[in-house]
Design a protein around this motif. Structure first.
Motif, PDB file in Angstrom:
ATOM      1  N   ARG A  94       0.834  -1.205   0.000  1.00 46.36           N
ATOM      2  CA  ARG A  94       0.000   0.000   0.000  1.00 46.36           C
ATOM      3  C   ARG A  94       0.868   1.255   0.000  1.00 46.36           C
ATOM      4  N   ASP A  97      -8.485   4.915  -0.742  1.00 46.72           N
ATOM      5  CA  ASP A  97      -9.658   4.383  -0.039  1.00 46.72           C
ATOM      6  C   ASP A  97     -10.936   4.648  -0.832  1.00 46.72           C
ATOM      7  N   ASP A  98     -11.027   5.846  -1.439  1.00 50.55           N
ATOM      8  CA  ASP A  98     -12.201   6.153  -2.260  1.00 50.55           C
ATOM      9  C   ASP A  98     -12.261   5.242  -3.489  1.00 50.55           C
ATOM     10  N   ALA A 147      -9.526  -4.179  -2.875  1.00 47.78           N
ATOM     11  CA  ALA A 147      -8.837  -4.151  -1.593  1.00 47.78           C
ATOM     12  C   ALA A 147      -7.878  -5.334  -1.529  1.00 47.78           C
TER      13      ALA A 147
END
Length: 232
Positions: free
Chosen positions: A118, A133-134, A143
């Protein structure tokens, strides 16, 4: 030529030749879905031409293995149909410059692609944690603990779109349209999928890529037509 992608007509020594099982052992860590049937399917399409022993067994050279890695990488990372991949191989064999897809990273095609944590993904794309995240929340990026080249390209595009005020939530309609296209593809290849044999599944996957390529052409044409109205 790209690294380690030799011409198919370069003759290897007998000791360098690999059985189909040895080829699978080398490539399955990068391409877990690879099977005997998929290799035979690629041979049927004359994208790779292993030699035959007097007993009729296939033997693959190191050049064959690199061609297979190149082909499988283009399929996995860029969903290119074999007709398009054949053109890239013809260019390589003829010594012509390789014309890769506009969003392609040549090294990733030859090495199986990079994996990003990430933090690495955010650092390399310049995205904020909130943007990632959006993107995940809008189903544009899956994810995951580690991300591949497709997520990297997607997030790079989202960073640029955000500069124009376009947020991931604005792109949910595109996601829905992609799901509808997937439904069209699944219906079209359903007869081949129902055969349930490995060769049939390989042909179904190739047909799906061809249909996706044609849909991409139609989509691009519609967008270019709409842009023409803006230019006018």
């Amino acid at each position: 030529m790209p690294r380690a992608l030799a011409r198919a007509d370069q003759a290897p020594g007998a000791s360098d030749l690999l059985t189909i099982g040895q080829v699978l052992a080398r490539l399955k860590p990068e391409f877990p879905d690879l099977s005997n049937s998929k290799l035979r399917f690629l041979e049927e399409r004359q994208l790779v031409t292993p030699v035959r022993t007097e007993s009729g067994y296939r033997k693959f050279s190191p050049a064959d293995v690199e061609r297979l890695r190149f082909i499988l990488g283009l399929q996995r990372d860029h969903y290119l149909p074999l007709k398009v991949i054949r053109g890239h191989l013809d260019d390589l064999d003829a010594g012509r410059p390789l014309s890769l897809p506009a969003n392609a990273a040549p090294a990733s095609m030859l090495t199986g692609g990079r994996r990003y944590s990430r933090d690495e993904l955010l650092s390399e794309t310049g995205a904020t944690p909130a943007l990632l995240d959006d993107a995940i929340g809008s189903s544009l990026v899956p994810a995951a603990e580690h991300y591949g080249d497709e997520a990297h390209r997607m997030l790079q595009a989202l960073v640029e779109l955000k500069k124009s005020g376009i947020e991931p939530r604005h792109l949910r309609a595109l996601r829905a349209a992609a799901e509808r296209e997937l439904g069209l593809i699944e219906n079209a290849v359903a007869p081949a999928v129902r055969r349930r044999d490995s060769a049939g599944r390989a042909r179904a996957a190739e047909l799906a890529r061809e249909i996706a390529s044609h849909l991409e052409t139609v989509r691009g044409g519609l967008i270019r037509s709409a842009l023409g109205r803006i230019d006018g």
